[in-house]
Design a protein around this motif. Structure first.
Motif, short mmCIF file in Angstrom:
data_model
loop_
_atom_site.label_atom_id
_atom_site.label_comp_id
_atom_site.label_asym_id
_atom_site.label_seq_id
_atom_site.Cartn_x
_atom_site.Cartn_y
_atom_site.Cartn_z
N ILE A 1 0.85 -1.19 0.00
CA ILE A 1 0.00 0.00 0.00
C ILE A 1 0.89 1.24 0.00
O ILE A 1 1.66 1.46 0.94
CB ILE A 1 -0.94 0.02 1.22
CG1 ILE A 1 -1.89 -1.16 1.16
CG2 ILE A 1 -1.71 1.34 1.28
CD1 ILE A 1 -2.78 -1.32 2.37
N ALA A 2 0.79 2.02 -1.06
CA ALA A 2 1.50 3.29 -1.14
C ALA A 2 0.62 4.34 -0.46
O ALA A 2 -0.60 4.35 -0.63
CB ALA A 2 1.74 3.67 -2.60
N SER B 1 -6.14 10.18 4.20
CA SER B 1 -6.86 9.01 3.70
C SER B 1 -6.27 8.39 2.44
O SER B 1 -6.67 7.29 2.05
CB SER B 1 -8.32 9.38 3.43
OG SER B 1 -8.40 10.26 2.32
N TYR B 2 -5.32 9.06 1.79
CA TYR B 2 -4.79 8.56 0.53
C TYR B 2 -4.11 7.20 0.70
O TYR B 2 -3.31 7.00 1.60
CB TYR B 2 -3.78 9.54 -0.07
CG TYR B 2 -3.20 9.02 -1.37
CD1 TYR B 2 -3.89 9.18 -2.55
CD2 TYR B 2 -2.01 8.32 -1.39
CE1 TYR B 2 -3.40 8.68 -3.74
CE2 TYR B 2 -1.50 7.81 -2.57
CZ TYR B 2 -2.20 7.99 -3.74
OH TYR B 2 -1.71 7.46 -4.90
N ARG B 3 -4.45 6.27 -0.19
CA ARG B 3 -3.79 4.97 -0.24
C ARG B 3 -3.92 4.43 -1.64
O ARG B 3 -4.92 4.65 -2.32
CB ARG B 3 -4.34 4.00 0.79
CG ARG B 3 -5.81 3.83 0.74
CD ARG B 3 -6.37 2.94 1.81
NE ARG B 3 -6.36 1.59 1.31
CZ ARG B 3 -6.33 0.52 2.08
NH1 ARG B 3 -6.30 0.63 3.36
NH2 ARG B 3 -6.31 -0.68 1.55
N LYS C 1 -4.62 0.57 -7.44
CA LYS C 1 -5.96 0.95 -6.99
C LYS C 1 -5.83 2.08 -5.98
O LYS C 1 -5.35 1.89 -4.88
CB LYS C 1 -6.68 -0.24 -6.34
CG LYS C 1 -6.92 -1.39 -7.26
CD LYS C 1 -7.53 -2.55 -6.52
CE LYS C 1 -7.53 -3.79 -7.40
NZ LYS C 1 -7.86 -4.99 -6.64
N GLU C 2 -6.28 3.25 -6.39
CA GLU C 2 -6.14 4.46 -5.60
C GLU C 2 -7.48 4.80 -4.95
O GLU C 2 -8.52 4.70 -5.58
CB GLU C 2 -5.72 5.57 -6.57
CG GLU C 2 -5.17 6.80 -5.97
CD GLU C 2 -4.68 7.75 -7.05
OE1 GLU C 2 -3.51 8.13 -6.98
OE2 GLU C 2 -5.46 8.12 -7.95
N LYS D 1 -15.57 10.08 -0.94
CA LYS D 1 -14.60 9.03 -1.25
C LYS D 1 -14.50 8.83 -2.76
O LYS D 1 -15.50 8.63 -3.44
CB LYS D 1 -15.00 7.72 -0.58
CG LYS D 1 -13.93 6.67 -0.62
CD LYS D 1 -14.30 5.50 0.25
CE LYS D 1 -13.09 4.60 0.43
NZ LYS D 1 -13.33 3.58 1.42
N LEU D 2 -13.27 8.90 -3.27
CA LEU D 2 -13.00 8.67 -4.68
C LEU D 2 -12.13 7.43 -4.84
O LEU D 2 -11.22 7.20 -4.04
CB LEU D 2 -12.29 9.88 -5.30
CG LEU D 2 -13.05 11.20 -5.29
CD1 LEU D 2 -12.18 12.30 -5.85
CD2 LEU D 2 -14.33 11.09 -6.07
#
Length: 167
Positions: free
Chosen positions: A32-33, A85-87, A96-97, A105-106
């Motif tokens: 997970i980035a 929240s970015y992952r 998968k971003e 939520k996007l």
């Protein structure tokens, strides 16, 4: 950024080094980035300090200066949920971003097979941009992202060509 003098450049270097250290703890294979912890903390502190300076400055000293600090603090607070929240789940098949923008939520998924071009920037502003066959930018990452180095390696190992606007 190359034009950042002194403290700004040192802070950018520290945030980048912190993200690189966090990258060492990522598992092999799928990972997970995300944004680095130091970056999240720095943005939180900046928002808090801007608001703490802005509120009294607006009423006691110069209203204009106080309003500038308040605007900066409010903007930082609005960006904070996105950064926290970015992952991006990265594996050999896809990226998968998911993240929040103003509490909405996007989600976005890009298959590695659909990535045809890459543009890797080195130096002070390390980044990678991934493009489709039509030259449309699909995703981009910078050095503040934990996992940036591994994403660059994955893009270099595959059949993705360097992006050239002239094509």
């Amino acid at each position: 950024m190359s034009y950042m003098p002194g403290v700004g450049r040192a802070m950018a270097d520290y945030l980048e080094a912190s993200a690189e250290c966090e990258e060492l703890d990522l598992p092999k294979g799928e990972f997970i980035a995300k944004m680095g912890k130091a970056y999240k903390i720095a943005l939180s502190i900046a928002a808090f300090v801007s608001l703490v300076i802005g509120i009294p400055t607006t009423f006691i000293w110069h209203e204009d200066v106080g309003i500038i600090f308040l605007i900066l603090g409010i903007v930082a607070l609005l960006v904070l949920p996105t950064i926290i929240s970015y992952r991006c789940i990265v594996n050999k098949i896809s990226l998968k971003e998911e993240y929040l923008v103003l509490f909405i939520k996007l989600k976005k998924e890009v298959l590695w097979d659909s990535v045809k071009y890459r543009k890797i920037t080195t130096g002070n502003n390390k980044s990678i941009k991934l493009y489709d066959v039509n030259g449309k930018r699909l995703m981009s990452f910078d050095s503040a992202t934990v996992g940036f180095g591994r994403i660059v390696k994955m893009a270099k190992r595959s059949a993705i060509r360097d992006y050239n606007k002239k094509r």
